[in-house]
Scaffold this active site. Structure first.
Site, PDB file in Angstrom:
ATOM      1  N   LYS A  34      98.244-106.745  33.495  1.00 52.26           N
ATOM      2  CA  LYS A  34      97.533-107.540  34.509  1.00 52.26           C
ATOM      3  C   LYS A  34      96.050-107.707  34.195  1.00 52.26           C
ATOM      4  CE  LYS A  34      96.558-103.987  37.936  1.00 52.26           C
ATOM      5  NZ  LYS A  34      96.673-103.656  39.340  1.00 52.26           N
ATOM      6  N   GLY A  40      95.278-100.081  28.815  1.00 52.95           N
ATOM      7  CA  GLY A  40      95.449 -99.303  30.041  1.00 52.95           C
ATOM      8  C   GLY A  40      94.264 -98.428  30.385  1.00 52.95           C
ATOM      9  N   CYS A  42      93.662 -95.309  29.615  1.00 49.85           N
ATOM     10  CA  CYS A  42      93.170 -94.458  28.524  1.00 49.85           C
ATOM     11  C   CYS A  42      92.104 -95.155  27.686  1.00 49.85           C
ATOM     12  CB  CYS A  42      94.350 -94.038  27.651  1.00 49.85           C
ATOM     13  SG  CYS A  42      93.882 -93.072  26.229  1.00 49.85           S
ATOM     14  N   HIS A 448      88.282 -70.080   4.677  1.00 46.83           N
ATOM     15  CA  HIS A 448      87.154 -69.305   5.193  1.00 46.83           C
ATOM     16  C   HIS A 448      85.853 -69.960   4.765  1.00 46.83           C
ATOM     17  CE1 HIS A 448      84.769 -65.891   6.448  1.00 46.83           C
ATOM     18  NE2 HIS A 448      84.159 -65.930   5.278  1.00 46.83           N
TER      19      HIS A 448
HETATM   20  P1  FAD Z   1      97.947 -96.413  32.010  1.00 43.11           P
HETATM   21  O1  FAD Z   1      97.122 -96.070  30.852  1.00 43.11           O
HETATM   22  O2  FAD Z   1      97.394 -96.191  33.373  1.00 43.11           O
HETATM   23  O3  FAD Z   1      98.344 -97.940  31.847  1.00 43.11           O
HETATM   24  C1  FAD Z   1      99.071 -98.640  32.801  1.00 43.11           C
HETATM   25  C2  FAD Z   1      98.803-100.118  32.650  1.00 43.11           C
HETATM   26  O4  FAD Z   1      99.711-100.836  33.471  1.00 43.11           O
HETATM   27  C3  FAD Z   1      97.408-100.541  33.109  1.00 43.11           C
HETATM   28  O5  FAD Z   1      96.752-101.269  32.093  1.00 43.11           O
HETATM   29  C4  FAD Z   1      97.671-101.423  34.325  1.00 43.11           C
HETATM   30  O6  FAD Z   1      96.733-102.480  34.466  1.00 43.11           O
HETATM   31  C5  FAD Z   1      99.053-101.961  34.018  1.00 43.11           C
HETATM   32  N1  FAD Z   1      99.785-102.394  35.214  1.00 43.11           N
HETATM   33  C6  FAD Z   1     100.001-101.687  36.338  1.00 43.11           C
HETATM   34  N2  FAD Z   1     100.749-102.393  37.213  1.00 43.11           N
HETATM   35  C7  FAD Z   1     101.018-103.588  36.611  1.00 43.11           C
HETATM   36  C8  FAD Z   1     101.742-104.749  36.985  1.00 43.11           C
HETATM   37  N3  FAD Z   1     102.382-104.827  38.164  1.00 43.11           N
HETATM   38  N4  FAD Z   1     101.791-105.782  36.116  1.00 43.11           N
HETATM   39  C9  FAD Z   1     101.173-105.724  34.922  1.00 43.11           C
HETATM   40  N5  FAD Z   1     100.484-104.645  34.506  1.00 43.11           N
HETATM   41  C10 FAD Z   1     100.408-103.595  35.330  1.00 43.11           C
HETATM   42  N6  FAD Z   1      94.520 -88.236  28.781  1.00 43.11           N
HETATM   43  C11 FAD Z   1      94.486 -87.579  27.603  1.00 43.11           C
HETATM   44  O7  FAD Z   1      95.549 -87.267  27.052  1.00 43.11           O
HETATM   45  N7  FAD Z   1      93.317 -87.248  26.995  1.00 43.11           N
HETATM   46  C12 FAD Z   1      92.117 -87.554  27.550  1.00 43.11           C
HETATM   47  O8  FAD Z   1      91.077 -87.250  26.970  1.00 43.11           O
HETATM   48  C13 FAD Z   1      92.111 -88.239  28.782  1.00 43.11           C
HETATM   49  N8  FAD Z   1      90.952 -88.551  29.363  1.00 43.11           N
HETATM   50  C14 FAD Z   1      90.959 -89.246  30.552  1.00 43.11           C
HETATM   51  C15 FAD Z   1      89.745 -89.541  31.160  1.00 43.11           C
HETATM   52  C16 FAD Z   1      89.705 -90.214  32.358  1.00 43.11           C
HETATM   53  C17 FAD Z   1      88.385 -90.536  32.989  1.00 43.11           C
HETATM   54  C18 FAD Z   1      90.925 -90.639  32.966  1.00 43.11           C
HETATM   55  C19 FAD Z   1      90.909 -91.402  34.252  1.00 43.11           C
HETATM   56  C20 FAD Z   1      92.147 -90.333  32.377  1.00 43.11           C
HETATM   57  C21 FAD Z   1      92.176 -89.630  31.165  1.00 43.11           C
HETATM   58  N9  FAD Z   1      93.370 -89.280  30.557  1.00 43.11           N
HETATM   59  C22 FAD Z   1      93.354 -88.576  29.376  1.00 43.11           C
HETATM   60  C23 FAD Z   1      94.671 -89.632  31.143  1.00 43.11           C
HETATM   61  C24 FAD Z   1      95.248 -90.888  30.457  1.00 43.11           C
HETATM   62  O9  FAD Z   1      94.328 -91.946  30.570  1.00 43.11           O
HETATM   63  C25 FAD Z   1      96.573 -91.273  31.089  1.00 43.11           C
HETATM   64  O10 FAD Z   1      97.453 -90.163  31.067  1.00 43.11           O
HETATM   65  C26 FAD Z   1      97.223 -92.415  30.336  1.00 43.11           C
HETATM   66  O11 FAD Z   1      96.386 -93.549  30.317  1.00 43.11           O
HETATM   67  C27 FAD Z   1      98.569 -92.791  30.957  1.00 43.11           C
HETATM   68  O12 FAD Z   1      99.129 -93.823  30.225  1.00 43.11           O
HETATM   69  P2  FAD Z   1     100.171 -94.853  30.872  1.00 43.11           P
HETATM   70  O13 FAD Z   1     100.560 -95.762  29.765  1.00 43.11           O
HETATM   71  O14 FAD Z   1     101.215 -94.114  31.588  1.00 43.11           O
HETATM   72  O15 FAD Z   1      99.350 -95.652  31.988  1.00 43.11           O
END
Ligand code: FAD
Ligand code: NAD
Length: 470
Positions: A34, A40, A42, A448
């Site tokens: 979207k 996303g 991350c 080391h």
């Molecule tokens: P997301 O990355 O949340 O992606 C989901 C995507 O789906 C988004 O782009 C969203 O726009 C899209 N979407 C949602 N609904 C719809 C829809 N109806 N239609 C179209 N698109 C849609 N994890 C680590 O392992 N290491 C780290 O260092 C780390 N640091 C972080 C720091 C912060 C500040 C935050 C907030 C999180 C961090 N995380 C970290 C966690 C990590 O970002 C998430 O675990 C990871 O992004 C999850 O991936 P995902 O693909 O499940 O979802």
């Protein structure tokens, strides 16, 4: 209407890695996102931008606090927040563009718009770009829900996203907070609290439980608390926040607990970091027969299949740790399941890392979990203060703790805090993947002087052979 083998909703590390593997496996695949950029949470507002500003501020911290010890005079140092943020934006752009390249390379169609289910095999996509445009419908044999998560808040806190903010706004501030109040002493609170404390903000962390990073092995929270206090962060543990109110540029937090019955803190920004919630808004899951569990996560079985046949879900929107590498591992798993392969994810061996200074990492069981299970275990540890490399680097805060099966010596958990720990934990994951014993690590040559030697020494200690440098 276009029909795909696989349609993926969400382009975070779960969705885009699933798309790459689907493409590699020859499946006709499309990914729906979207937002205008791929990657996303991350890549856009999570892992990558936070690590970019952590790195910049860590360099500043070293220059202001450690250079003198190394005999380096660095006068008139100044941190330029807008430039740090601009560099962070460039890094984000690079990694997001990298995902566009990966989609092209693997012949994955990218569709920008909001996806919602029409039925179990059809998804409607409403374009979100300039001018909107006509909605289109797509059908697929398999649909993967990878819609991730959004920040949670408390019922009585209004996130105005100006002064009462989430991690997304905290990663894009244009001015340095004078006093940043943080609700929640978890990963986000401590990483972003470190960023601003290093730059000179007063930082106060209010945490509900009696420890910071409370879900990790308790030793790590205790050690990290000591280090962060030395860096000037202020902590209020065992405090229940009851109100966060904004008046003009001032934010006032009220909490119960501690020596005085009521705590009142006044600051100019308040970061609310009390966890994240699975994001399923607007997906119209009911039309597809996809059910949620009691915590609002998409319900899945051990193979990441939802309650609707042909629909899968992974990453932050399902049970388990909210971590990018967990989402990606699940992305590969689902793609390979769809292709009829026999993949595997070992959830016990997904490491957790906190990118503070010192860094913190853990994998496997915590000591608290082993106690709860009534398991007979041994503990081996090694302090960084006895590491030649840590002494040479003037980074002696930290330790490695290894938990082993008392009968077999198999490593059950590794918990570390110190310099370069985020990378050293990979060795622990590797040895545990092959169900290695502490003595095995003791037999392996470690260069080391390295920080990684501390892991070998802790293993020798756990195996009862005796650490060589302590
Ligand atoms: P997301 O990355 O949340 O992606 C989901 C995507 O789906 C988004 O782009 C969203 O726009 C899209 N979407 C949602 N609904 C719809 C829809 N109806 N239609 C179209 N698109 C849609 N994890 C680590 O392992 N290491 C780290 O260092 C780390 N640091 C972080 C720091 C912060 C500040 C935050 C907030 C999180 C961090 N995380 C970290 C966690 C990590 O970002 C998430 O675990 C990871 O992004 C999850 O991936 P995902 O693909 O499940 O979802
Ligand atoms: P978290 O679960 O790590 O920490 C939330 C903290 O808030 C906990 O310590 C909890 O006890 C506390 N809390 C809850 N309610 C409270 C209340 N009413 N008052 C005071 N404290 C309260 O959540 P987060 O820090 O918001 O991070 C969200 C997710 O993002 C995490 O699951 C994490 O895995 C992921 N993340 C990972 C990394 C990383 O891997 N380095 C970095 C950032 C975020």
């Amino acid at each position: 209407m276009t029909t795909y083998d696989v349609l993926i909703i969400g382009s975070g590390p779960g969705g885009y890695i699933a798309a790459v593997r689907c493409g590699q496996l020859g499946l006709k695949t499309a990914i729906i996102e979207k937002y205008p950029t791929l990657g996303g949470t991350c890549l856009n507002v999570g892992c990558i931008p936070s690590k970019a500003v952590l790195e910049s501020t860590e360099l500043y911290q070293k220059a202001t606090h450690q250079f003198a010890e190394h005999g380096i005079a660095a006068d008139n140092l100044r941190a330029d927040l807008p430039r740090m943020m601009a560099r962070k934006d460039q890094v984000v752009k690079k990694v997001c563009d990298g995902v566009v390249f990966l989609m092209k390379k693997n012949k994955v169609d990218v569709i920008h718009g909001v996806a919602s289910f029409v039925n179990a095999t059809t998804v409607q996509v409403q374009p979100t770009g300039e001018g909107g445009g006509e909605a289109q419908q797509l059908t697929a044999k398999n649909i993967i829900i990878a819609t991730g998560s959004k920040p949670s808040t408390l019922p009585f806190i209004t996130l105005d996203k100006e002064r009462v903010i989430t991690s997304t706004e905290a990663l894009a501030l244009r001015e340095l907070p004078k006093h940043l109040i943080i609700v929640g002493g978890g990963v986000i609170g401590l990483e972003l609290g470190s960023v601003y404390a290093r730059l000179g903000s007063k930082v106060s962390v209010v945490e509900y439980t009696d420890a910071i990073i409370p879900t990790m092995d308790r030793t790590l929270g205790k050690e990290l608390l000591r280090s962060l206090k030395k860096q000037g962060l202020e902590f209020y543990l065992s405090h229940k926040v009851t109100a966060v109110e904004r008046a003009g540029d001032t934010v006032t937090l009220t909490a119960e607990g501690g020596p005085s019955a009521e705590l009142k803190l006044e600051g100019d920004y308040c970061l609310v970091s009390v966890g994240r919630r699975p994001y399923t808004d607007g997906l119209n899951l009911a039309a597809a027969g996809v059910e949620l569990d009691e915590k609002g996560r998409v319900k899945v079985n051990d193979d990441l299949q939802t309650t609707a046949s042909g629909i899968w879900a992974l990453g932050d929107v399902v049970r388990g740790a909210m971590l990018a590498h967990k989402a990606s591992d699940e992305g590969v798993y689902v793609a390979e399941m769809i292709a009829g392969k026999h993949p595997e994810v070992n959830y016990l061996l997904i490491p957790g890392v906190v990118y503070t200074w010192p860094e913190v990492a853990g994998v496997g069981y915590t000591e608290e979990q082993l106690k709860e299970q009534g398991k007979a275990y041994k503990v081996g540890s090694f302090p960084y203060s006895a590491s030649g490399r840590a002494l040479a680097g003037a980074d002696t805060e930290g330790l490695v703790k290894v938990l082993t099966d008392a009968q077999t010596d198999e490593i059950l958990g590794v918990h570390m805090i110190g310099a370069r720990i985020a990378d050293i934990i990979a060795e622990a994951v590797g040895i545990m993947h092959f169900r290695g014993a502490a003595e095995d690590v003791g037999l392996m040559s470690h260069a080391h002087p390295t920080y990684a030697e501390a892991f070998k020494e802790a293993c020798l200690n756990a195996a009862g052979i005796g650490a060589l440098n302590m």
